[in-house]
Write an enzyme that holds these catalytic residues in place. Structure first.
Site, PDB file in Angstrom:
ATOM      1  CB  CYS A  83      -0.899  -0.396   1.308  1.00 44.86           C
ATOM      2  SG  CYS A  83      -1.865   1.411   1.168  1.00 44.86           S
ATOM      3  CG  HIS A 154       0.011  -4.007  -7.496  1.00 44.34           C
ATOM      4  ND1 HIS A 154      -1.005  -3.527  -6.455  1.00 44.34           N
ATOM      5  CD2 HIS A 154      -0.315  -4.951  -8.635  1.00 44.34           C
ATOM      6  CE1 HIS A 154      -1.316  -2.927  -7.387  1.00 44.34           C
ATOM      7  NE2 HIS A 154      -1.056  -3.769  -8.821  1.00 44.34           N
ATOM      8  CG  ASN A 194      -3.573  -8.029  -7.384  1.00 44.53           C
ATOM      9  OD1 ASN A 194      -2.788  -6.698  -6.827  1.00 44.53           O
ATOM     10  ND2 ASN A 194      -4.774  -7.684  -7.498  1.00 44.53           N
ATOM     11  N   GLY A 195      -2.912  -7.256  -9.608  1.00 49.76           N
ATOM     12  CA  GLY A 195      -2.914  -6.989 -11.042  1.00 49.76           C
ATOM     13  C   GLY A 195      -3.210  -6.659 -11.974  1.00 49.76           C
ATOM     14  NE  ARG A 217      -8.090  -1.545  -9.681  1.00 46.07           N
ATOM     15  CZ  ARG A 217      -6.505  -1.318 -10.754  1.00 46.07           C
ATOM     16  NH1 ARG A 217      -6.829   0.288 -11.205  1.00 46.07           N
ATOM     17  NH2 ARG A 217      -6.034  -2.339 -11.218  1.00 46.07           N
TER      18      ARG A 217
HETATM   19  C1  LIG Z   1     -10.661   0.806  -3.644  1.00 44.53           C
HETATM   20  C2  LIG Z   1      -9.414  -0.096  -2.646  1.00 44.53           C
HETATM   21  C3  LIG Z   1      -9.185  -0.403  -1.549  1.00 44.53           C
HETATM   22  C4  LIG Z   1      -7.860  -1.179  -2.095  1.00 44.53           C
HETATM   23  N1  LIG Z   1      -7.703  -1.304  -0.040  1.00 44.53           N
HETATM   24  C5  LIG Z   1      -6.662  -2.415  -0.629  1.00 44.53           C
HETATM   25  C6  LIG Z   1      -6.218  -3.097   1.100  1.00 44.53           C
HETATM   26  O1  LIG Z   1      -6.534  -2.529   2.082  1.00 44.53           O
HETATM   27  N2  LIG Z   1      -4.594  -3.616   1.217  1.00 44.53           N
HETATM   28  C7  LIG Z   1      -3.933  -4.471  -0.289  1.00 44.53           C
HETATM   29  O2  LIG Z   1      -3.091  -4.941  -0.205  1.00 44.53           O
HETATM   30  N3  LIG Z   1      -4.272  -3.889  -1.843  1.00 44.53           N
HETATM   31  C8  LIG Z   1      -5.814  -2.802  -1.522  1.00 44.53           C
HETATM   32  N4  LIG Z   1      -6.038  -2.052  -2.269  1.00 44.53           N
HETATM   33  C9  LIG Z   1      -5.158  -2.941  -4.192  1.00 44.53           C
HETATM   34  C10 LIG Z   1      -5.406  -4.022  -4.378  1.00 44.53           C
HETATM   35  O3  LIG Z   1      -5.508  -5.578  -3.511  1.00 44.53           O
HETATM   36  C11 LIG Z   1      -5.058  -4.096  -5.702  1.00 44.53           C
HETATM   37  O4  LIG Z   1      -3.709  -5.240  -5.107  1.00 44.53           O
HETATM   38  C12 LIG Z   1      -4.714  -3.648  -6.733  1.00 44.53           C
HETATM   39  O5  LIG Z   1      -6.488  -3.211  -7.367  1.00 44.53           O
HETATM   40  C13 LIG Z   1      -4.674  -4.820  -8.036  1.00 44.53           C
HETATM   41  O6  LIG Z   1      -5.610  -5.393  -8.413  1.00 44.53           O
HETATM   42  P1  LIG Z   1      -6.688  -5.093  -9.756  1.00 44.53           P
HETATM   43  O7  LIG Z   1      -6.265  -4.387 -10.872  1.00 44.53           O
HETATM   44  O8  LIG Z   1      -7.072  -6.645  -9.396  1.00 44.53           O
HETATM   45  O9  LIG Z   1      -7.603  -4.775  -8.651  1.00 44.53           O
HETATM   46  C14 LIG Z   1      -7.142  -1.597  -2.821  1.00 44.53           C
HETATM   47  C15 LIG Z   1      -8.059  -1.469  -3.954  1.00 44.53           C
HETATM   48  C16 LIG Z   1      -8.654  -0.810  -3.902  1.00 44.53           C
HETATM   49  C17 LIG Z   1      -9.242  -0.562  -5.629  1.00 44.53           C
END
Ligand SMILES: Cc1cc2nc3c(=O)[nH]c(=O)nc-3n(C[C@H](O)[C@H](O)[C@H](O)COP(=O)(O)O)c2cc1C
Length: 320
Positions: A83, A154, A194-195, A217
């Site tokens: 984060c 990620h 992830n990502g 997401r």
């Molecule tokens: C609103 C929001 C809150 C998030 N909060 C966290 C979190 O608390 N811990 C974490 O590891 N990643 C958090 N993320 C990141 C996601 O877990 C993920 O790593 C990132 O969105 C990329 O993956 P995706 O493309 O599948 O969304 C958050 C993402 C979003 C959009």
């Protein structure tokens, strides 16, 4: 995901896949230790398997928070090393920990010593000007030596200066190959990617090279993709046939929540992504916004919202 994957959201997701592992929002170790535990990390047994994600950089506090999480019944404790928010940078945890592999190793070792459930780490491939080869290798070596049970990568850097958390999920380029190389170099380590992963067609490609796929997401914004997890990845039927059946199965969970004095909105705020592209979906969303927010709103309001969406059309599309 902060503000998204709360316990109500996780029930919705669990109704669509028995097998997907669900993760809490990040909760700091300090909050777990000193805060209102039921509010912060309370969850429903229906959510299993569910992992508690912790934020922090103090091995003693993280071990204590992990123990509390294990006592609560979580199936896994995950340490956030990805984060990039200002608040997290202020506390020198989250993605900042990519620069402190030895400290992360100490944190994981302390957490492992405190609990018997798996302890995992979610990280980036590096931060700022770090070389992703060296940075991810160093973090991996440290957490492996500490006995980490799995690593979720990620697969992009976090840029700690100048980008918002949202931009840090979009601007630094994805590098899936870096995660694949990590797995190739550590074949006995469980590595999840992830990502930017969205359509189910993408999942199996990653699974040829890695052990798991974490979807953020897309799972939230288009939750019906979760209906494909059990059939595609586990060869099992989905728990419900479609979003309508999910909403029916959700009703007892909502009723119990309302009975405890909770609001319908705690659930319906996570439902706006249902019925993508279907006729009536906009009216569904509008009904959620206009009639499902007030303190008096109840199950009849949710049923009325879903009534805007045509089941018949869905059947026709499926048959086409
Ligand atoms: C609103 C929001 C809150 C998030 N909060 C966290 C979190 O608390 N811990 C974490 O590891 N990643 C958090 N993320 C990141 C996601 O877990 C993920 O790593 C990132 O969105 C990329 O993956 P995706 O493309 O599948 O969304 C958050 C993402 C979003 C959009």
């Amino acid at each position: 995901m902060m503000d998204w994957t709360d316990r109500h959201c996780r029930i919705i997701h669990r109704l669509m896949s028995r097998r997907a592992r669900l993760y809490t929002e990040m909760v700091t170790a300090q909050a777990v230790i000193r805060g209102d535990r039921q509010r912060l990390i309370g969850f429903d047994a229906f959510e299993h398997p569910v992992a508690l994600q912790l934020g922090g950089n103090d091995p003693v506090l993280l071990a204590e928070a992990a123990r509390i999480g294990a006592d609560f019944g979580y199936d896994e404790i995950n340490l956030n090393c990805g984060c990039p928010s200002d608040r997290v940078q202020g506390g020198a945890f989250g993605a900042c920990l990519m620069r402190e592999p030895d400290l992360v190793g100490d944190c994981v070792a302390a957490m492992k010593a405190a609990v018997s459930i798996p302890v995992t780490v979610k990280c980036r491939i590096g931060v700022d000007d770090q070389d992703p080869e060296a940075a991810l290798d160093a973090l991996t070596a440290a957490v492996r030596a500490a006995g980490v049970d799995a690593l979720t990568v990620h697969a992009r850097k976090a840029w700690l200066q100048g980008l918002s958390p949202k931009e840090n999920r979009e601007v630094p380029p994805l590098d899936y190959e870096r995660a694949y190389r990590l797995k190739d170099a550590n074949p006995d380590l469980v590595v999840t990617i992830n990502g930017g992963i969205r359509a189910p067609e993408e999942w199996s490609g990653h699974l040829v090279r890695l052990d798991g796929v974490m979807i953020g997401r897309e799972a939230y914004q288009n939750p019906e993709i979760l209906l494909q997890v059990d059939p595609l990845l586990f060869g099992e039927a989905a728990p419900v046939a479609d979003a309508f059946a999910m909403l029916e199965a959700l009703e007892p969970h909502i009723a119990a929540h309302l009975e405890r004095g909770g609001r319908l909105h705690a659930f319906t705020r996570h439902l706006v992504g249902l019925f993508p592209g279907q006729r009536g979906a906009r009216l569904f969303r509008r009904h959620l916004a206009e009639h499902c927010v007030s303190a008096e709103a109840g199950l009849a309001d949710l049923r009325a919202a879903a009534g805007h969406v045509s089941r018949y059309e869905e059947a026709a599309v499926a048959a086409a």
